[in-house]
Design a protein around this motif. Structure first.
Motif, PDB file in Angstrom:
ATOM      1  N   THR A  50      92.054  20.972  89.604  1.00 31.52           N
ATOM      2  CA  THR A  50      93.590  20.948  90.237  1.00 31.52           C
ATOM      3  C   THR A  50      93.358  21.278  91.742  1.00 31.52           C
ATOM      4  OG1 THR A  50      94.391  21.203  88.178  1.00 31.52           O
ATOM      5  CG2 THR A  50      95.563  21.908  89.986  1.00 31.52           C
ATOM      6  N   LYS A  51      93.884  20.511  92.140  1.00 33.14           N
ATOM      7  CA  LYS A  51      94.024  20.593  94.112  1.00 33.14           C
ATOM      8  C   LYS A  51      95.431  21.236  94.034  1.00 33.14           C
ATOM      9  CE  LYS A  51      90.335  18.659  94.817  1.00 33.14           C
ATOM     10  NZ  LYS A  51      89.600  18.633  93.620  1.00 33.14           N
ATOM     11  N   ASP A  52      95.558  22.431  94.647  1.00 34.18           N
ATOM     12  CA  ASP A  52      96.566  23.160  94.751  1.00 34.18           C
ATOM     13  C   ASP A  52      97.442  22.578  95.670  1.00 34.18           C
ATOM     14  OD1 ASP A  52      98.423  25.964  94.834  1.00 34.18           O
ATOM     15  OD2 ASP A  52      98.274  25.262  96.968  1.00 34.18           O
ATOM     16  N   LYS A  53      98.975  22.453  95.395  1.00 33.31           N
ATOM     17  CA  LYS A  53      99.976  22.058  95.954  1.00 33.31           C
ATOM     18  C   LYS A  53     101.276  22.982  96.521  1.00 33.31           C
ATOM     19  CE  LYS A  53      99.519  17.242  94.544  1.00 33.31           C
ATOM     20  NZ  LYS A  53     100.121  16.321  93.625  1.00 33.31           N
ATOM     21  N   ASN A  54     101.009  24.380  95.937  1.00 33.94           N
ATOM     22  CA  ASN A  54     102.057  25.170  95.964  1.00 33.94           C
ATOM     23  C   ASN A  54     101.813  26.004  97.279  1.00 33.94           C
ATOM     24  OD1 ASN A  54     103.160  24.270  93.595  1.00 33.94           O
ATOM     25  ND2 ASN A  54     101.636  25.752  92.535  1.00 33.94           N
ATOM     26  N   ILE A  55     100.553  26.402  97.628  1.00 40.84           N
ATOM     27  CA  ILE A  55     100.324  27.089  98.817  1.00 40.84           C
ATOM     28  C   ILE A  55     100.946  26.407 100.053  1.00 40.84           C
ATOM     29  CG2 ILE A  55      98.490  28.187 100.396  1.00 40.84           C
ATOM     30  CD1 ILE A  55      96.726  28.222  98.112  1.00 40.84           C
ATOM     31  N   GLY A  56     100.952  25.174 100.232  1.00 39.52           N
ATOM     32  CA  GLY A  56     101.327  24.646 101.591  1.00 39.52           C
ATOM     33  C   GLY A  56     102.986  24.482 101.560  1.00 39.52           C
TER      34      GLY A  56
ATOM     35  N   ASN B  17      90.166  21.850 102.543  1.00 41.04           N
ATOM     36  CA  ASN B  17      88.770  22.154 102.461  1.00 41.04           C
ATOM     37  C   ASN B  17      88.475  23.091 101.232  1.00 41.04           C
ATOM     38  OD1 ASN B  17      87.997  21.045 104.838  1.00 41.04           O
ATOM     39  ND2 ASN B  17      88.792  22.926 105.980  1.00 41.04           N
ATOM     40  N   ILE B  18      89.365  23.754 100.635  1.00 38.93           N
ATOM     41  CA  ILE B  18      89.342  24.681  99.331  1.00 38.93           C
ATOM     42  C   ILE B  18      89.118  23.871  98.185  1.00 38.93           C
ATOM     43  CG2 ILE B  18      90.467  26.342  97.732  1.00 38.93           C
ATOM     44  CD1 ILE B  18      92.255  27.058 100.128  1.00 38.93           C
ATOM     45  N   GLY B  19      89.837  22.676  97.910  1.00 39.99           N
ATOM     46  CA  GLY B  19      89.592  21.729  96.866  1.00 39.99           C
ATOM     47  C   GLY B  19      88.146  20.935  97.031  1.00 39.99           C
TER      48      GLY B  19
ATOM     49  N   ASP C 242      85.271  21.424  94.272  1.00 35.16           N
ATOM     50  CA  ASP C 242      84.606  20.327  93.750  1.00 35.16           C
ATOM     51  C   ASP C 242      82.931  20.556  93.892  1.00 35.16           C
ATOM     52  OD1 ASP C 242      86.525  18.966  92.666  1.00 35.16           O
ATOM     53  OD2 ASP C 242      86.941  17.657  94.332  1.00 35.16           O
ATOM     54  N   MET C 243      82.284  20.729  95.211  1.00 31.29           N
ATOM     55  CA  MET C 243      81.026  20.527  95.284  1.00 31.29           C
ATOM     56  C   MET C 243      80.419  21.853  94.844  1.00 31.29           C
ATOM     57  SD  MET C 243      80.676  17.968  97.028  1.00 31.29           S
ATOM     58  CE  MET C 243      81.666  17.056  96.279  1.00 31.29           C
ATOM     59  N   LEU C 244      80.898  22.973  94.792  1.00 29.17           N
ATOM     60  CA  LEU C 244      80.191  24.162  94.015  1.00 29.17           C
ATOM     61  C   LEU C 244      80.137  23.737  92.585  1.00 29.17           C
ATOM     62  CD1 LEU C 244      81.619  27.122  96.127  1.00 29.17           C
ATOM     63  CD2 LEU C 244      79.503  25.717  96.274  1.00 29.17           C
ATOM     64  N   THR C 245      81.162  23.554  91.890  1.00 37.73           N
ATOM     65  CA  THR C 245      81.250  23.144  90.608  1.00 37.73           C
ATOM     66  C   THR C 245      80.071  22.071  90.432  1.00 37.73           C
ATOM     67  OG1 THR C 245      83.577  23.191  90.187  1.00 37.73           O
ATOM     68  CG2 THR C 245      82.340  22.057  88.606  1.00 37.73           C
TER      69      THR C 245
END
Lengths: 261, 261
Positions: free
Chosen positions: A27-33, B31-33, B37-40
């Motif tokens: 899941t790519k976070d959307k809440n922080i932004g 970048n977080i997402g 992904d890459m680390l997983t």
């Protein structure tokens, strides 16, 4: 001395996003932004964000560090009905209070499931759990409330629910002026409107313009939400959005020809 | 004893994203997402993420906390040419070493600007700063290198550059036992499956079962993800999940009548 009165008007906040799925990349976070946008509009300084896994020790440690340091802490995630939703228990532990089945939440959820002729299962009852003495954050999307304990605001991870809870919470915060919003329904997908919408956002810096894709199984459309503290500024931005849509209509762009994800 | 050899194959990581613009909402982090992904894919467990402002004290404190706790720390942001790019100085301070104009980086950047007939200004020279003794991370996009010191990997905030640096770095990392995953699409909301899923998790302790609610504006469904390092254990748990869904289908529970958060 005058410095003191100035600095006393600075209100700080942190966010704690909770969930294995954010750290695995699924899941790519959307809440922080979104929270960052809303706090900026409310003149509250978001100073730090942490993302941790669904692990009690990690949640407790991060929460205690953040709540000691900042005026407000907002959390997302981990308050659903499944076994890996351990936020209520972890927050209770951080505060050293019991995690209970809140009677008001049990009533709200029980009535909702009864109305829908669905069973109020033990899993669903988990959504009524919160630290003893916590206050509710109303959830107009799917009933199960978030909660407030001390300076910590515990909210859902699903973006639509998180955003609705943030809308409910912001006006109650110190220095949080009332946030106004207007929704504009848009028959075009995000791929058609992205660039135009970015230009509108730039031209209306006092507002925050969010776009939320909808998919009905065949085609994408978008709900565009304009938020702001100034009614005139918000109306002007919403008007620009409506004009953008009318412009696309005139160009004869066929709504939803493709799947923009 | 066999437990020990198993646990020694777990490699952990944290990310520290640096930048006022992430906390104000002006820039939405990408970048977080990507790193998640890459680390997983590399079988490295991303355990924690923090976002802090362009403030030396905040960067130093977060970096020292994270680098002591995890095998690797990856940072993004704050290595550009402007006055608020203070990551190199802050990382140097965290490690207690001098921040220098690295001679190799000065040469690389000097040649690049000469080739483009642009002046190599003092501001641009800032991009050659790094802790004394740090190793470069090549930047194929815009030349200015990232750097490695100890277990800390310092990379750019611009997503294209960050991603190129991650690509360069990943093959050099010690990687863990590959984490396998299987996703099972489930038409039922979390409230319908919570208790059953908790039972499956209990019966399959070698796996981690996550459920991720989806909401399309009208109804909730769930993506269930089974993770594990052992393929057989993971398949058995995923099979149990599929059987659970088939069981609900047979019971004729109507999928998604309501909104479970």
């Amino acid at each position: 001395m005058s410095d003191h009165s100035a600095s006393s008007t600075i209100v700080t906040a942190a966010m704690l996003a909770i969930g294995d799925e954010l750290l695995s990349g699924r899941t790519k976070d959307k809440n922080i932004g979104h929270l960052a946008d809303m706090l900026t509009l409310s003149a509250i300084d978001l100073k730090e964000v942490r993302i941790v896994a669904d692990e009690e020790e990690a949640i407790v440690e991060a929460l205690n560090a953040l709540r000691a340091r900042y005026d407000y802490v907002f959390t997302s995630g981990g308050i659903g009905p499944t076994h890996d939703d351990i936020t209520a228990d972890s927050v209770s532990k951080a505060f050293g209070v019991e995690c209970i089945y809140d009677s008001e939440a049990m009533t709200l959820l029980g009535e909702m499931y009864k109305r829908r002729e669905m069973e109020f299962t033990p899993a669903r009852q988990r959504m009524a759990r919160m630290p003893e003495g916590a206050k509710h954050i109303a959830n107009p999307v799917s009933t199960a409330p978030g909660f407030i304990i001390g300076n910590v605001y515990v909210m859902a991870g699903v973006p639509q629910v998180f955003q609705a809870m943030v809308d409910n919470v912001l006006p109650t915060l110190r220095s949080g002026a009332k946030m106004l919003s207007r929704a504009v329904s848009c028959p075009y997908g995000e791929g058609d409107i992205g660039t135009l919408l970015a230009d509108i956002q730039k031209a209306h810096p006092e507002t925050s313009i969010g776009s939320y894709p909808r998919f009905d199984g065949k085609k994408f459309s978008t709900e565009i939400v304009v938020r702001g503290r100034d009614a005139e500024a918000m109306d002007a931005a919403a008007e620009a959005v409506s004009e953008m849509i009318a412009g696309l209509d005139r160009k004869g762009i066929s709504a939803n020809p493709t799947a923009d994800a």
